[in-house]
Design an enzyme around this catalytic site. Sequence first.
Site, PDB file in Angstrom:
ATOM      1  N   ASN A  85      -1.413  18.832 -20.256  1.00 39.98           N
ATOM      2  CA  ASN A  85      -1.757  17.810 -21.255  1.00 39.98           C
ATOM      3  C   ASN A  85      -1.898  18.397 -22.659  1.00 39.98           C
ATOM      4  OD1 ASN A  85      -1.904  15.833 -19.234  1.00 39.98           O
ATOM      5  ND2 ASN A  85      -4.014  16.376 -18.761  1.00 39.98           N
ATOM      6  N   LYS A  93       6.505  23.297 -13.657  1.00 42.20           N
ATOM      7  CA  LYS A  93       5.682  22.127 -13.308  1.00 42.20           C
ATOM      8  C   LYS A  93       5.447  22.058 -11.798  1.00 42.20           C
ATOM      9  CE  LYS A  93       4.519  17.406 -14.045  1.00 42.20           C
ATOM     10  NZ  LYS A  93       4.630  16.183 -14.793  1.00 42.20           N
ATOM     11  N   GLU A 125      -5.089  17.235 -10.608  1.00 42.65           N
ATOM     12  CA  GLU A 125      -5.653  17.656 -11.890  1.00 42.65           C
ATOM     13  C   GLU A 125      -7.158  17.971 -11.814  1.00 42.65           C
ATOM     14  OE1 GLU A 125      -3.719  15.755 -15.329  1.00 42.65           O
ATOM     15  OE2 GLU A 125      -5.693  15.746 -16.262  1.00 42.65           O
ATOM     16  N   GLU A 181       8.361  18.287 -24.807  1.00 39.14           N
ATOM     17  CA  GLU A 181       7.715  18.608 -23.524  1.00 39.14           C
ATOM     18  C   GLU A 181       8.276  19.918 -22.951  1.00 39.14           C
ATOM     19  OE1 GLU A 181       5.138  16.872 -22.493  1.00 39.14           O
ATOM     20  OE2 GLU A 181       5.440  14.708 -22.752  1.00 39.14           O
ATOM     21  N   HIS A 213       6.700   8.649 -27.479  1.00 44.13           N
ATOM     22  CA  HIS A 213       5.703   9.473 -26.797  1.00 44.13           C
ATOM     23  C   HIS A 213       5.916  10.961 -27.107  1.00 44.13           C
ATOM     24  CE1 HIS A 213       2.993  10.996 -23.773  1.00 44.13           C
ATOM     25  NE2 HIS A 213       3.974  11.702 -23.258  1.00 44.13           N
ATOM     26  N   HIS A 245      -1.741  16.286 -25.807  1.00 41.26           N
ATOM     27  CA  HIS A 245      -1.750  14.875 -25.413  1.00 41.26           C
ATOM     28  C   HIS A 245      -2.999  14.121 -25.858  1.00 41.26           C
ATOM     29  CE1 HIS A 245       1.725  16.157 -23.196  1.00 41.26           C
ATOM     30  NE2 HIS A 245       1.893  14.987 -22.635  1.00 41.26           N
ATOM     31  N   HIS A 247      -1.991  11.007 -27.710  1.00 39.75           N
ATOM     32  CA  HIS A 247      -2.275   9.663 -27.196  1.00 39.75           C
ATOM     33  C   HIS A 247      -3.053   8.851 -28.224  1.00 39.75           C
ATOM     34  CE1 HIS A 247      -1.768  10.651 -22.619  1.00 39.75           C
ATOM     35  NE2 HIS A 247      -0.653  10.724 -23.301  1.00 39.75           N
ATOM     36  N   ARG A 305       0.823  -1.230   0.000  1.00 41.72           N
ATOM     37  CA  ARG A 305       0.000   0.000   0.000  1.00 41.72           C
ATOM     38  C   ARG A 305       0.845   1.263   0.000  1.00 41.72           C
ATOM     39  NH1 ARG A 305      -3.036  -2.951   3.930  1.00 41.72           N
ATOM     40  NH2 ARG A 305      -4.835  -3.919   2.940  1.00 41.72           N
ATOM     41  N   ARG A 365      -3.817  21.799 -13.706  1.00 39.13           N
ATOM     42  CA  ARG A 365      -2.816  20.813 -14.150  1.00 39.13           C
ATOM     43  C   ARG A 365      -3.154  20.238 -15.532  1.00 39.13           C
ATOM     44  NH1 ARG A 365       0.338  16.103 -10.701  1.00 39.13           N
ATOM     45  NH2 ARG A 365       1.503  15.296 -12.490  1.00 39.13           N
ATOM     46  N   LYS A 391       2.544  11.589 -11.149  1.00 43.67           N
ATOM     47  CA  LYS A 391       1.668  10.741 -11.972  1.00 43.67           C
ATOM     48  C   LYS A 391       2.425   9.463 -12.290  1.00 43.67           C
ATOM     49  CE  LYS A 391      -1.391  13.859 -14.481  1.00 43.67           C
ATOM     50  NZ  LYS A 391      -1.757  14.347 -15.822  1.00 43.67           N
TER      51      LYS A 391
HETATM   52  P1  NAD Z   1      11.821   5.891 -22.111  1.00 44.45           P
HETATM   53  O1  NAD Z   1      11.779   5.751 -20.657  1.00 44.45           O
HETATM   54  O2  NAD Z   1      11.353   4.762 -22.944  1.00 44.45           O
HETATM   55  O3  NAD Z   1      13.299   6.263 -22.529  1.00 44.45           O
HETATM   56  C1  NAD Z   1      13.602   6.434 -23.888  1.00 44.45           C
HETATM   57  C2  NAD Z   1      14.729   5.509 -24.356  1.00 44.45           C
HETATM   58  O4  NAD Z   1      15.960   6.010 -23.881  1.00 44.45           O
HETATM   59  C3  NAD Z   1      14.647   4.080 -23.848  1.00 44.45           C
HETATM   60  O5  NAD Z   1      15.087   3.225 -24.858  1.00 44.45           O
HETATM   61  C4  NAD Z   1      15.633   4.049 -22.689  1.00 44.45           C
HETATM   62  O6  NAD Z   1      16.158   2.789 -22.478  1.00 44.45           O
HETATM   63  C5  NAD Z   1      16.678   5.007 -23.171  1.00 44.45           C
HETATM   64  N1  NAD Z   1      17.439   5.721 -22.159  1.00 44.45           N
HETATM   65  C6  NAD Z   1      16.964   6.301 -21.035  1.00 44.45           C
HETATM   66  N2  NAD Z   1      17.928   7.019 -20.446  1.00 44.45           N
HETATM   67  C7  NAD Z   1      19.042   6.869 -21.199  1.00 44.45           C
HETATM   68  C8  NAD Z   1      20.361   7.383 -21.121  1.00 44.45           C
HETATM   69  N3  NAD Z   1      20.690   8.275 -20.193  1.00 44.45           N
HETATM   70  N4  NAD Z   1      21.250   7.022 -22.084  1.00 44.45           N
HETATM   71  C9  NAD Z   1      20.881   6.186 -23.078  1.00 44.45           C
HETATM   72  N5  NAD Z   1      19.650   5.684 -23.220  1.00 44.45           N
HETATM   73  C10 NAD Z   1      18.735   6.025 -22.287  1.00 44.45           C
HETATM   74  O7  NAD Z   1      10.979   7.147 -22.617  1.00 44.45           O
HETATM   75  P2  NAD Z   1      10.783   8.637 -22.072  1.00 44.45           P
HETATM   76  O8  NAD Z   1      10.645   9.471 -23.274  1.00 44.45           O
HETATM   77  O9  NAD Z   1      11.781   8.992 -21.042  1.00 44.45           O
HETATM   78  O10 NAD Z   1       9.366   8.558 -21.324  1.00 44.45           O
HETATM   79  C11 NAD Z   1       8.179   8.320 -22.026  1.00 44.45           C
HETATM   80  C12 NAD Z   1       7.118   7.888 -21.049  1.00 44.45           C
HETATM   81  O11 NAD Z   1       6.917   8.913 -20.091  1.00 44.45           O
HETATM   82  C13 NAD Z   1       5.778   7.626 -21.698  1.00 44.45           C
HETATM   83  O12 NAD Z   1       5.291   6.388 -21.280  1.00 44.45           O
HETATM   84  C14 NAD Z   1       4.881   8.726 -21.174  1.00 44.45           C
HETATM   85  O13 NAD Z   1       3.546   8.338 -21.042  1.00 44.45           O
HETATM   86  C15 NAD Z   1       5.518   9.021 -19.848  1.00 44.45           C
HETATM   87  N6  NAD Z   1       5.241  10.372 -19.329  1.00 44.45           N
HETATM   88  C16 NAD Z   1       4.797  10.458 -18.055  1.00 44.45           C
HETATM   89  C17 NAD Z   1       4.572  11.692 -17.495  1.00 44.45           C
HETATM   90  C18 NAD Z   1       4.152  11.793 -16.058  1.00 44.45           C
HETATM   91  O14 NAD Z   1       3.802  12.886 -15.619  1.00 44.45           O
HETATM   92  N7  NAD Z   1       4.208  10.714 -15.307  1.00 44.45           N
HETATM   93  C19 NAD Z   1       4.786  12.864 -18.244  1.00 44.45           C
HETATM   94  C20 NAD Z   1       5.241  12.736 -19.547  1.00 44.45           C
HETATM   95  C21 NAD Z   1       5.470  11.464 -20.088  1.00 44.45           C
HETATM   96  N1  GLY Z   2       2.585  15.374 -17.838  1.00 44.40           N
HETATM   97  C1  GLY Z   2       1.333  15.873 -17.394  1.00 44.40           C
HETATM   98  C2  GLY Z   2       1.216  15.988 -15.929  1.00 44.40           C
HETATM   99  O1  GLY Z   2       2.126  15.658 -15.191  1.00 44.40           O
HETATM  100  O2  GLY Z   2       0.191  16.387 -15.442  1.00 44.40           O
END
Ligand code: NAD
Ligand code: GLY
Length: 373
Positions: free
Chosen positions: A251, A233, A243, A191, A272, A254, A258, A127, A247, A149
Site C-alpha cells: 500500500n 506480489k 494483510e 504500481e 488510480h 496509497h 486514496h 456465497r 502485505r 483483494k
Molecule cells: P480500469 O479498469 O478502469 O482500466 C483503465 C481504462 O482502460 C478503462 O477505461 C478501461 O476500459 C480501459 N481498458 C482496459 N483494458 C484495455 C485494453 N486492453 N485496451 C484498451 N482499453 C482498455 O483501471 P485500472 O487502472 O486497470 O484499475 C484501477 C482499479 O484497480 C482501481 O479501482 C484500484 O482501486 C484497483 N486496484 C486494485 C488492486 C487489488 O489488489 N485488488 C490493486 C491495485 C489497484
Molecule cells: N494492491 C495492494 C494489495 O494487493 O495488497
Amino acid sequence: MKTLNQSKTLRVDLGERSYDIVIGKNLINRAGKYLRPHLSEPRVLTITDENVAAHWLEPYKASLVAENICGSEMVLPPGEKTKSFGQLKRVIEWVLQTGVDRKTVLVALGGGVIGDLVGFAAAIALRGIPLIQIPTTLLAQVDSSVGGKTAIDTPQGKNLVGAFYQPRLVLADLTTLDTLPLRQILAGYAEVIKYGLINNPDFFEWCETNGSDLINGDLGLRAHAVEKSCFIKAQVVARDEREAGLRALLNLGHTFGHAFEVEVGFGKKLLHGEAVAMGTIAAFEFSQRLGLCSGQDVVRIREHFRAVGLPIDISSVVTKKWTTDKLIHHMGKDKKVEANVLTFILARGIGSAFVSKNVKIQDLRIHLDNLLK
Ligand code: NAD
Ligand code: GLY
C-alpha cells in the site's frame, strides 16, 4: 524490440487456494484452452467493459467457441465509477438470472475496475463461485488481478466494501496492452515502480534504465516487468494473504493517494495509478520530513517519475476546496486505520519501506499544509 515466444507460469502458493498466473502474448486467442481445465461444465459467464469489449471480446469469444465452451457476456460502462453498489447489483442480478450453480465460473475480462467488481460479485454470489481473472491493463496485470483483494468504492472512500477472494487462474495477455492508451500504461507503471521502492532496489534501478522503453511498447521489457511484479506480489501474498503485516507494504503511496482520489471524486480527472504516483512521492517526502529518508533518494525518485511522464505533484488536480482537515478526514476513513492510529507506509530509502503505526497527526498536518501551499 525483443520477441517473446513462450508464456511463463508463476504460482501463487496458498495451499488449497493456490493458482497459476500465466503471462505471455496472444493468450486471449487461446483463452478457451486455458479456461477448460477449470470448468466443471462447458459454460462461462464473462463480464467486461465497453472499451475492452471493443478490442478483445470477439477474439476471446472465438477462443471459447473453439473449445465448445458456451459463453454469456455482460458489458459494463468503463471507469472507476463502475466499482459501485449499483453496478454490483446489476452484475449479481445478471449472474443469478442466468441460472448459476456453485461451480459456474465467472470471468473478469478487463482492468482493475472490472477485476475488483467482478471478483467481489464472485465472492458473494451463492456465497462464492469460481473466478478467473483476465487482466487487460498494465495495472491489473502487475497488481490487482493477483492476490484476491476485491472491492467496490463508496462515497466514504475507496475499496471500503469488499472481500479477500482468490481467483482460480490469472491469464495476463501482454498483447492486450497494445490497445491501452498511454495514460493508462503510465498509471499501471506507477504500481510497477512500487515493487522496487518497497524492497527491491535493484528492480528500481532496472526501472530507471528500462522504464521509458517499457512504456513505449517494448514487449520483452513489459514481460519482464509483469513477471517480476507478479513474482514479488505472489511471494508477499503467500506469506500474508489477509494483510496482517507484510502485505501492507504493497500500500505504499496509497494512504495519500486514496485521499487525493476521494477529494477529486472518482473519475477520469485522476486515475488510480496517477493518485498512487503522487501518493508515493508524498510518502517519500513525508519520510524525509520525519528524518527517515535521504533527500537524495527523494530527488532520484522524483527524477524517474518526471522522466517517464508520471505526475509528481498534486498541483494539477488540487483546488481551493482542498484542505488539510479534509485530507486527514479521508485518511481516517481509509481502512488502514486501526484504533484511531494512522498507519503509514514510510521508507528509510529506496527499497526500504516499512509499516509505521505511530505517525503523529501533527507531523502529518505540517506535511499536508506544505503540500497544499
Ligand atoms: P480500469 O479498469 O478502469 O482500466 C483503465 C481504462 O482502460 C478503462 O477505461 C478501461 O476500459 C480501459 N481498458 C482496459 N483494458 C484495455 C485494453 N486492453 N485496451 C484498451 N482499453 C482498455 O483501471 P485500472 O487502472 O486497470 O484499475 C484501477 C482499479 O484497480 C482501481 O479501482 C484500484 O482501486 C484497483 N486496484 C486494485 C488492486 C487489488 O489488489 N485488488 C490493486 C491495485 C489497484
Ligand atoms: N494492491 C495492494 C494489495 O494487493 O495488497
